[in-house]
Structure formats: structure tokens, C-alpha cells
Design an enzyme around this catalytic site. Structure first.
Site, short mmCIF file in Angstrom:
data_model
loop_
_atom_site.label_atom_id
_atom_site.label_comp_id
_atom_site.label_asym_id
_atom_site.label_seq_id
_atom_site.Cartn_x
_atom_site.Cartn_y
_atom_site.Cartn_z
NE ARG A 39 -3.72 0.16 1.69
CZ ARG A 39 -4.51 -0.68 2.36
NH1 ARG A 39 -4.52 -0.69 3.67
NH2 ARG A 39 -5.29 -1.53 1.70
CE1 TYR A 40 0.47 4.12 4.40
CE2 TYR A 40 0.68 1.84 5.07
CZ TYR A 40 0.06 3.07 5.20
OH TYR A 40 -0.94 3.24 6.12
CB CYS A 86 -10.05 -10.58 13.89
SG CYS A 86 -8.79 -10.82 12.62
NE ARG A 98 -4.61 -8.14 7.80
CZ ARG A 98 -3.58 -7.68 8.50
NH1 ARG A 98 -2.90 -8.48 9.30
NH2 ARG A 98 -3.23 -6.43 8.39
CG ASP A 116 -9.95 -1.41 10.64
OD1 ASP A 116 -9.78 -0.18 10.62
OD2 ASP A 116 -9.01 -2.24 10.55
CB CYS A 133 -4.39 -16.04 15.92
SG CYS A 133 -4.16 -14.70 14.75
CE LYS A 167 -1.26 0.71 10.46
NZ LYS A 167 -0.81 0.10 9.20
NE ARG A 174 5.13 2.19 6.21
CZ ARG A 174 4.81 3.36 5.66
NH1 ARG A 174 5.42 3.77 4.56
NH2 ARG A 174 3.87 4.11 6.19
CB CYS A 191 -8.94 -10.49 18.50
SG CYS A 191 -7.24 -10.66 19.05
CG ASP A 203 -5.89 1.00 8.05
OD1 ASP A 203 -5.67 1.49 6.92
OD2 ASP A 203 -5.16 0.15 8.58
C1 LIG Z 1 0.03 -0.74 8.99
C2 LIG Z 1 0.53 -1.11 7.68
C3 LIG Z 1 1.88 -0.92 7.36
C4 LIG Z 1 2.87 -0.32 8.33
O1 LIG Z 1 2.53 1.01 8.61
P1 LIG Z 1 3.44 1.87 9.59
O2 LIG Z 1 2.68 3.15 9.76
O3 LIG Z 1 4.75 2.06 8.89
O4 LIG Z 1 3.58 1.11 10.85
C5 LIG Z 1 2.31 -1.28 6.10
N1 LIG Z 1 1.45 -1.80 5.19
C6 LIG Z 1 0.15 -1.97 5.46
C7 LIG Z 1 -0.75 -2.50 4.41
C8 LIG Z 1 -0.36 -1.63 6.72
O5 LIG Z 1 -1.65 -1.83 6.99
#
Ligand SMILES: *Cc1c(COP(=O)(O)O)cnc(C)c1O
Length: 331
Positions: A76-77, A96, A98, A257, A89, A301, A80, A93, A294
Site C-alpha cells: 500500500r505504501y 479481528c 482480518r 475497523d 493465531c 493509517k 513497505r 480476537c 485506517d
Molecule cells: C500498517 C501497515 C503498514 C505499516 O505502517 P506503519 O505506519 O509504517 O507502521 C504497512 N502496510 C500496510 C498494508 C499496513 O496496513
């Protein structure tokens, strides 16, 4: 013996259809047998309310599946990725996010996709941060987890490696000397641990966190804001303070969520903002996490919090502090 309510009995009977029910003995011993509002019980014993879908609730509220170039890998980002390493798990929870893939169902996080995920990360030199989550990656056997860590560590542009887990809370004895020895080979590995209530912090969980900290693994917390469980500022403050005492740095508080069947857990957003208002300035900055929503549909986020900047014009900032006193800062 837990004295179950009608709602719990009904929830347990039907839970398999939506999200498997699993509770570890460690968590069971923390439950109050006579109080249906026990924060541990509320988080892990299903209620009939789970089978009700409310307006705006979705199967995949954060649109993770849409942002998955490979099943089980969410990108998404820009720098990362989130790797869903397993669907299981130690305990499920009830809030959850997911739940669409977590549990004993055949899901996207199958090992056959792992090689494809490594190839994807290798081919994308911008990816410098890999977050291994699931499910709970510490449910994997040491060897399976080691394969993942080794494969990701061998990608030279990956600088930052982290694991999302709830095992120190749900199954603390999983943090063994052997596990630590294996993990150390791939250090530094950061841990984000899901903690929601001070009752989750006890001798056994502290020991698990100590073993990780003593061996050089930095620990952060992730907390989901839950109605009737941790939505009071004094409970959240106590949780943050107790986390610092066991060397866990509060990282995020999440608005719950809008996943199907969780309306009974959701608070107004204002409850989260109010919690931050009651923390920032009133206690150690280290005890103040970021409250995030989110963004439904895949926004990622988004931090929300009290507004400290009252106005901004021509190099002049009008600010208020935690006590509500007003200050002007001239650039
Ligand atoms: C939470 C999340 C991350 C990590 O986000 P940070 O703000 O860097 O902790 C990376 N990818 C996805 C899809 C996420 O939901």
C-alpha cells in the site's frame, strides 16, 4: 468454569461460520468467570452480536485484497509491505479486522505464495521495510519462521524487518530460548505487539517481553480502541504506563475497523481523540501513541487527534497547550 451468558452460548455455537473460536489456557485463566464484561472475555469469547452486519461494515474494510499484488502480500505504501505469513493465531480476537482470512479457512496466506512474495520484494528496490504479520507469525514453527526471515534478510534493499504478533499476550510460553536464539540471527527485528487492556500484562507476559527486550528486539504496541474494554481514558493511561514498565513503547491506537459483525466493539471516533487529549502533556510523551483510522477502502493509517493549532496565518501560529492555554508563535 465460566458462567456463560445466553449471548456467549449462542455466539460460541455459531462462531465457526465467521471466525473460529480459539482461547489459550493462559487467556482462560485471566478471564473472570462471573463477569461477562471481563475485558479478556469480551475480546475472545464470541457473542451472538457477531452475526449482525451493520451499515457501512465491510468484509475487507481496508481493501487489503485489492492492494495485494501477490495473495498474502499487501503493498500500500511506497517503501513497505505487509506479508501475511500465516492465517492462524493462538487465540482469535473477536474484533479481528482480518477475519475474512484468519482462522482455519483456506486463505491467501498459503506458503505457496511466499516464494512469489520474495520475488516481488526482490524486484521492487523501493521496498525497505517488511512487516510480517498474519494471523500470527509466531504460530509458525521456528524452522518455518526462520525460512521467512532468512529469505527476506537476504534481500539487500530490505533495511527494516518487523513482526506483528499477539503471542506474548495469548501464548507467552511460545517465546522460548530456542526461538530467541533463532531470531537473533536476523537482528534487528522489531516487534509490534497487540495489547488492549492492563489485564493482559502479568508475570508471564512480562517475562516474554523481557526475553525479547533483553536480546535486543525493540518492542512497540498496537491497541484497538474497543467499546466497554479500553475506551475510558484512565484505563488506556494505565495500559500505556504498564507497557512502558515492561519496555513496550506505545505505537498506535486504532479506531476499530468497520469489519462485518463488530459494531458492538466500535466507539465514536471522539472517544479516541479524547483519550489522546487526556494523555498528551498529562503524562510522559513516551506513553502517548498515535491514534489512527485506517482509511476505509484502502487509505492507509490516517492520524486523528486533538487540534492544537487554532490558527495559522502569515507566519503566526496560534496554539493551545494541553491545559487549553493559548500561545502565539511568530516565525
Ligand atoms: C500498517 C501497515 C503498514 C505499516 O505502517 P506503519 O505506519 O509504517 O507502521 C504497512 N502496510 C500496510 C498494508 C499496513 O496496513
Amino acid at each position: 468454569m465460566i458462567n456463560l451468558t445466553k449471548e456467549e452460548e449462542e455466539g460460541i455455537k455459531r462462531s465457526g461460520g465467521v471466525l473460529g473460536l480459539a482461547i489459550t489456557p493462559h487467556l482462560a485463566t485471566l478471564m473472570d468467570p462471573n463477569d461477562p464484561n471481563c475485558p479478556i472475555r469480551r475480546q475472545f469469547v464470541s457473542l451472538s452480536l457477531e452475526f449482525k452486519t451493520s451499515p457501512h461494515e465491510m468484509k475487507d474494510p481496508c481493501a487489503e485484497d485489492r492492494d495485494s499484488p501477490i495473495p498474502g502480500l499487501v503493498h500500500r505504501y511506497p517503501d513497505r509491505v505487509l506479508l501475511l505469513a500465516t492465517e492462524s493465531c493462538a487465540a482469535y480476537c473477536r474484533h479481528c479486522t482480518r477475519r475474512r482470512l484468519v482462522g482455519d479457512k483456506k486463505s491467501a496466506c498459503a506458503p505457496s505464495n511466499l516464494d512469489a512474495a520474495y520475488e516481488y520484494i526482490k524486484a521492487n528496490r523501493k521496498i525497505r521495510d517488511v512487516l510480517i504479520s498474519g494471523g500470527d507469525p509466531l504460530m509458525l514453527e521456528d524452522e518455518a519462521l526462520e525460512d521467512i526471515l532468512k529469505s527476506i534478510r537476504s534481500i539487500s534493499h530490505v533495511e527494516f524487518l518487523r513482526v506483528g504478533t499477539r503471542v506474548p499476550v495469548s501464548l507467552p510460553q511460545r517465546i522460548t530460548g530456542d526461538l530467541i536464539k533463532m531470531l537473533k540471527k536476523y537482528s534487528p527485528v522489531w516487534f509490534s505487539i497487540h495489547f488492549n487492556h492492563p489485564k493482559e500484562i502479568n508475570k508471564r507476559t512480562k517475562l516474554a517481553c523481557d526475553m525479547l527486550s533483553d536480546n535486543g528486539f525493540p518492542l512497540g504496541s498496537q491497541t484497538v480502541l474497543l467499546k466497554g474494554i479500553n475506551d475510558k481514558p484512565y484505563i488506556m493511561r494505565r495500559l500505556m504506563h504498564e507497557l512502558l514498565e515492561i519496555r513496550v513503547r506505545p505505537y498506535y491506537i486504532y479506531q476499530c475497523d468497520p469489519v462485518k459483525g463488530t459494531a458492538h466493539f466500535r466507539t465514536p471516533v471522539s472517544a479516541g481523540i479524547n483519550i489522546i487529549e487526556k494523555l498528551r502533556g498529562h503524562t510522559s510523551g513516551y506513553a502517548v501513541p498515535t491514534f489512527v483510522i485506517d482509511g476505509p477502502g484502502g487509505g492507509g493509517k490516517i492520524p486523528v487527534g486533538p487540534n492544537y493549532m487554532l490558527s495559522q496565518a502569515k507566519g503566526k501560529y496560534v496554539l493551545r497547550n494541553y491545559r487549553g492555554k493559548i500561545y502565539t508563535y511568530i516565525e
